[in-house]
Design a protein around this motif. Structure first.
Motif, PDB file in Angstrom:
ATOM      1  N   LYS A  31      30.800  45.339  46.619  1.00 11.76           N
ATOM      2  CA  LYS A  31      30.888  46.048  45.409  1.00 11.76           C
ATOM      3  C   LYS A  31      31.348  45.193  44.091  1.00 11.76           C
ATOM      4  CE  LYS A  31      30.015  50.108  47.208  1.00 11.76           C
ATOM      5  NZ  LYS A  31      28.592  51.005  46.798  1.00 11.76           N
ATOM      6  N   ASP A  32      31.579  45.646  43.075  1.00 13.47           N
ATOM      7  CA  ASP A  32      31.697  45.046  41.837  1.00 13.47           C
ATOM      8  C   ASP A  32      33.146  44.609  41.774  1.00 13.47           C
ATOM      9  OD1 ASP A  32      29.396  45.924  40.294  1.00 13.47           O
ATOM     10  OD2 ASP A  32      29.944  47.822  40.691  1.00 13.47           O
ATOM     11  N   ARG A  33      33.948  45.042  42.414  1.00 17.63           N
ATOM     12  CA  ARG A  33      35.488  44.553  42.318  1.00 17.63           C
ATOM     13  C   ARG A  33      35.732  43.326  43.148  1.00 17.63           C
ATOM     14  NH1 ARG A  33      38.981  48.730  40.541  1.00 17.63           N
ATOM     15  NH2 ARG A  33      37.867  50.984  40.257  1.00 17.63           N
ATOM     16  N   VAL A  34      34.563  42.651  43.179  1.00 22.85           N
ATOM     17  CA  VAL A  34      34.801  41.407  43.877  1.00 22.85           C
ATOM     18  C   VAL A  34      34.108  40.404  43.373  1.00 22.85           C
ATOM     19  CG1 VAL A  34      34.503  40.219  46.366  1.00 22.85           C
ATOM     20  CG2 VAL A  34      35.279  42.389  46.278  1.00 22.85           C
ATOM     21  N   ILE A  35      34.458  39.038  43.155  1.00 21.00           N
ATOM     22  CA  ILE A  35      33.823  37.980  42.690  1.00 21.00           C
ATOM     23  C   ILE A  35      32.558  37.720  43.683  1.00 21.00           C
ATOM     24  CG2 ILE A  35      33.795  35.567  41.882  1.00 21.00           C
ATOM     25  CD1 ILE A  35      36.654  35.840  41.427  1.00 21.00           C
ATOM     26  N   ASN A  36      31.327  37.616  43.317  1.00 19.67           N
ATOM     27  CA  ASN A  36      30.499  37.506  44.171  1.00 19.67           C
ATOM     28  C   ASN A  36      29.481  36.266  43.736  1.00 19.67           C
ATOM     29  OD1 ASN A  36      27.438  37.803  42.923  1.00 19.67           O
ATOM     30  ND2 ASN A  36      28.857  39.684  42.087  1.00 19.67           N
ATOM     31  N   ILE A  37      28.715  35.922  45.064  1.00 18.61           N
ATOM     32  CA  ILE A  37      28.090  34.315  44.926  1.00 18.61           C
ATOM     33  C   ILE A  37      27.012  34.303  43.731  1.00 18.61           C
ATOM     34  CG2 ILE A  37      29.082  33.752  47.337  1.00 18.61           C
ATOM     35  CD1 ILE A  37      26.173  34.236  47.989  1.00 18.61           C
ATOM     36  N   ASP A  38      26.463  35.341  43.370  1.00 18.42           N
ATOM     37  CA  ASP A  38      25.369  35.416  42.554  1.00 18.42           C
ATOM     38  C   ASP A  38      25.659  35.197  41.100  1.00 18.42           C
ATOM     39  OD1 ASP A  38      22.594  35.790  42.149  1.00 18.42           O
ATOM     40  OD2 ASP A  38      22.581  37.788  41.820  1.00 18.42           O
ATOM     41  N   GLU A  39      26.785  35.345  40.779  1.00 18.70           N
ATOM     42  CA  GLU A  39      27.407  35.415  39.429  1.00 18.70           C
ATOM     43  C   GLU A  39      27.915  33.854  39.111  1.00 18.70           C
ATOM     44  OE1 GLU A  39      30.644  38.215  38.552  1.00 18.70           O
ATOM     45  OE2 GLU A  39      31.195  38.170  40.251  1.00 18.70           O
ATOM     46  N   LEU A  40      28.187  33.021  40.156  1.00 11.80           N
ATOM     47  CA  LEU A  40      28.577  31.727  39.999  1.00 11.80           C
ATOM     48  C   LEU A  40      27.736  30.777  39.935  1.00 11.80           C
ATOM     49  CD1 LEU A  40      31.605  32.392  42.382  1.00 11.80           C
ATOM     50  CD2 LEU A  40      31.696  32.524  39.980  1.00 11.80           C
TER      51      LEU A  40
END
Length: 714
Positions: free
Chosen positions: A197-206
């Motif tokens: 979900k959105d409340r976690v830093i995810n690998i796709d945005e880094l």
């Protein structure tokens, strides 16, 4: 003293032939201060055209240029060349044959010009981009490695990298208490946060960031350049990184699908049989003659390619084993979780009733999966209700994600699509570096800043040469050396949202400085503009954790009615300084368990990335940066350009042209004493009478010593 000039050329760079020369021919070499728009004009000696007699020896040495009846060994009319003055090597580089004159149907003379090897660098590099410098620098982009690289650097094939805490598509917050309930992008750590979900830093945005020195080293290796950069030993270059925000984070290479479990042919086997070859990961299908349809079933379990909104494309490529030719491919979209797809294997590709092949995956972004099931589907025409028309092998479960390699990111191909020559030019502009030949006896180059040249007791240190005895002081034209009325120092106009907001608020680009404040109606502009960008640092809302917005200023899209998502700012060459790891209040971040299950982990350290150097506070701006009420006054302009511009603005600094007759020992560099090389060098100060000068341009006739120097007085 008599000056004897000799020119040797070689077709194969092994055997050199001495050319016959005209006794009275002038061979004038030109050296000049750098052209900020073209690095091939930086301290690279070149000559005007000169004539060479068309003797029989010269015709053969010049590969019979102009004779259209003979096959040539060279195709670009360029030969390796060495110029000697009184037996001492003066220059080496390239002799280019420009043309030939005929008299009475016979070759009479050749026209040629000389350039150093460096002048041809632009031709050698061409339109190559930095993202094509290397293709073997892959790193894992699984959540566990991403999680670790947010906290610490790692080195792969000599490339130092880490992952900045910058999102390329959304604005994070870190809010506690009741305010956090409805805040979708609140990444404060909570053990109950769903890693999808959105409340976690995810690998796709880094995205990763790599050190600039590594890029320079790759350029040196690819183009066989010997470059010494004293700045590379200083923190302002050692700790300088560039963001890998190009279009291609995943490796561009297709990955062979590794099948490490055997097919079970039991439903029923009379329609076909599949066998996996564990040695080369090929698959062999033997079908019943009546089968007219076949599919390769793939089920990817627990795929991770970002968060629940992320998707990736897998190009599934079937390659025939017998000739290693791709016969058909399919683009399959996958998302987080389980994905099931069945690409068709056309019967036309079977050799009789057999087909042996490999399966390759090429992914649009790094992905990984916990396990993969593969099976074969067969079908034959309906004939008898009691006879099966379809059959499948049983699913075979392979733990093959890591072995296949679709989780890998490439640190170099993920760089922005910027030309190598533009990167080098921008690098030189950023630190006001000049390029010098270290010695005519080698092909070593020196990238030197004004401070480097002034550093004593180095092979490249400037010396003082007294040319009073050689100068004709009867007629010395003097003029104002400054034709400019407007000065502008800036990086590339950026598309980052923060940079656009800064320009709107302050009416100047981030890091830009110009003078005067009001641009003249008819400006004659002195402009230094790089292809780099720097981004304002911003606190994550609700915290004192620094981030930067890695997305554009374009209108965002709204996902699922309430999620604001921006477009990543791709292919903008973005610089930052590495500040090391710092402890922070906990954030939620994707990770994987020891069993490769996606989990939510607490991130309590991060690497701070800023537009100034931690060790000395030197900033990447040309202007004074203000960050949290602190002014960073040591900037690119004050450190590398202010003295030069100050001299341009000094009305008593005049451009003066002197004619001199230099002796032979001043025409060439004699580096018998490495720290005090004799002979003319552009970095040297020239003394004539009581005045000390900087050299702007030099024209030296190596056959006579007649020289014209354009000088600027101190």
């Amino acid at each position: 003293m008599t000056i004897i000039t000799e020119i040797y050329v070689s077709i194969d760079n092994l055997t050199f032939t001495k050319l016959d020369l005209y006794k009275d021919e002038s061979i004038s070499l030109k050296l000049s201060k750098k052209d900020l728009q073209d690095i091939t004009k930086v301290f690279a000696p070149f000559s005007q055209n000169f004539s060479i007699p068309a003797t029989d020896k010269n015709k053969k040495a010049l590969d019979f240029f102009g004779n259209t009846e003979l096959q040539k060994n060279i195709t670009d009319n360029k030969l390796k060349c060495k110029i000697y003055t009184n037996g001492i090597l003066n220059q080496q580089g390239i002799l280019k044959i420009e043309g030939v004159k005929y008299k009475n149907d016979k070759a009479d003379s050749f026209t040629a010009s000389f350039n150093t090897e460096f002048l041809s660098l632009k031709d050698r590099i061409g339109d190559d981009t930095i993202s094509n410098l290397s293709n073997n620098n892959e790193v894992s982009w699984k959540p566990d490695n991403v999680y670790n690289r947010l906290k610490s650097t790692s080195i792969v094939n000599g490339i130092r990298y880490y992952i900045p805490l910058w999102s390329n598509n959304r604005v994070w917050t870190r809010v506690e208490g009741e305010d956090s309930v409805n805040n979708i992008d609140n990444i404060i750590y909570n053990a109950s946060n769903n890693p999808n979900k959105d409340r976690v830093i995810n690998i796709d945005e880094l995205r990763p960031s790599i050190d600039v020195v590594s890029i320079i080293n790759l350029i040196k290796t690819k183009y066989n350049l010997n470059i010494d950069i004293p700045l590379a030993t200083k923190d302002e270059l050692k700790e300088l990184f560039v963001w890998c925000n190009g279009n291609n984070l995943a490796s561009l290479q297709s990955k062979k699908l590794i099948i490490n479990k055997q097919f079970v042919n039991d439903k029923p086997i009379d329609l076909g049989k599949a066998v996996a070859n564990f040695t080369d990961s090929s698959v062999k299908i033997t079908k019943n003659a009546s089968v007219n349809f076949c599919e390769f079933g793939i089920k990817l379990k627990d795929v991770v390619c970002g968060d629940e909104n992320s998707t990736a494309t897998i190009t599934v490529d079937f390659v025939r084993k017998s000739d290693n030719i791709s016969i058909i491919s399919y683009d399959i979209e996958v998302k987080n979780g389980d994905n099931d797809f069945r690409p068709d294997i056309p019967i036309v590709f079977f050799d009789g009733d057999e087909f042996e092949f490999y399966v390759y995956f090429r992914v649009s972004k790094p992905i990984f999966w916990k396990s993969m099931d593969t099976r074969i589907f067969y079908r034959r025409p309906f004939s008898n209700p009691s006879t099966p028309t379809t059959a499948t092998s049983s699913y075979t479960n392979s733990i093959n994600s890591d072995a296949t390699g679709c989780h890998l990111a490439n640190l170099i191909t993920s760089l922005p699509n910027v030309k190598v020559i533009d990167f080098l030019t921008s690098f030189l502009k950023t630190f006001n570096l000049s390029i010098y030949d270290s010695s005519p006896s080698d092909e070593n180059l020196l990238f030197l800043s004004p401070d480097d040249i002034s550093t004593p007791n180095k092979i490249y240190s400037k010396l003082e040469s007294d040319y009073t005895l050689y100068a004709d002081k009867k007629e010395v034209p003097k003029s104002v050396n400054n034709p400019y009325n407007y000065y502008n120092f800036k990086h590339k106009t950026s598309n980052y949202r923060s940079n656009r907001d800064f320009k709107k608020q302050f009416n100047v680009e981030y890091g830009q400085i110009y003078y005067p404040l009001v641009k003249p109606t008819k400006p004659n502009e002195f402009k230094v503009e790089t292809e780099f960008s720097i981004v304002p640092p911003i606190y994550i809302n609700g915290s004192q954790i620094y981030t930067s917005y890695g997305f554009t200023s374009e209108n965002p899209s709204i996902v699922d009615n309430d999620k604001v998502r921006y477009s990543p700012n791709l292919d903008e060459l973005t610089l930052m300084y590495y500040h090391g790891a710092e402890t922070i209040p906990a954030l939620s971040c994707q990770n994987v368990s020891s069993s490769d299950v996606l989990i939510n982990s607490s991130l309590t350290q991060y690497i701070k990335s800023m537009p100034y150097c931690k060790q000395n506070n030197n900033s990447l701006a040309f202007s004074v940066l203000r960050i949290e009420n602190v002014d960073y006054i040591k900037n690119l302009y004050s450190l590398y350009y202010s003295k030069f511009i100050g001299r341009l603005l000094n009305i008593n600094a005049l451009s003066q042209i002197y004619t001199l007759n230099l002796p032979s020992n001043e025409i060439y560099i004699n580096d018998a004493e490495p720290l005090r090389p004799k002979g003319f060098r552009l970095q040297n100060d020239i003394v004539i009478g009581e005045t000390r000068f900087e050299t702007l341009e030099a024209n030296i006739d190596v056959t006579t010593g007649k020289t014209k120097l354009t000088l600027l007085n101190y």
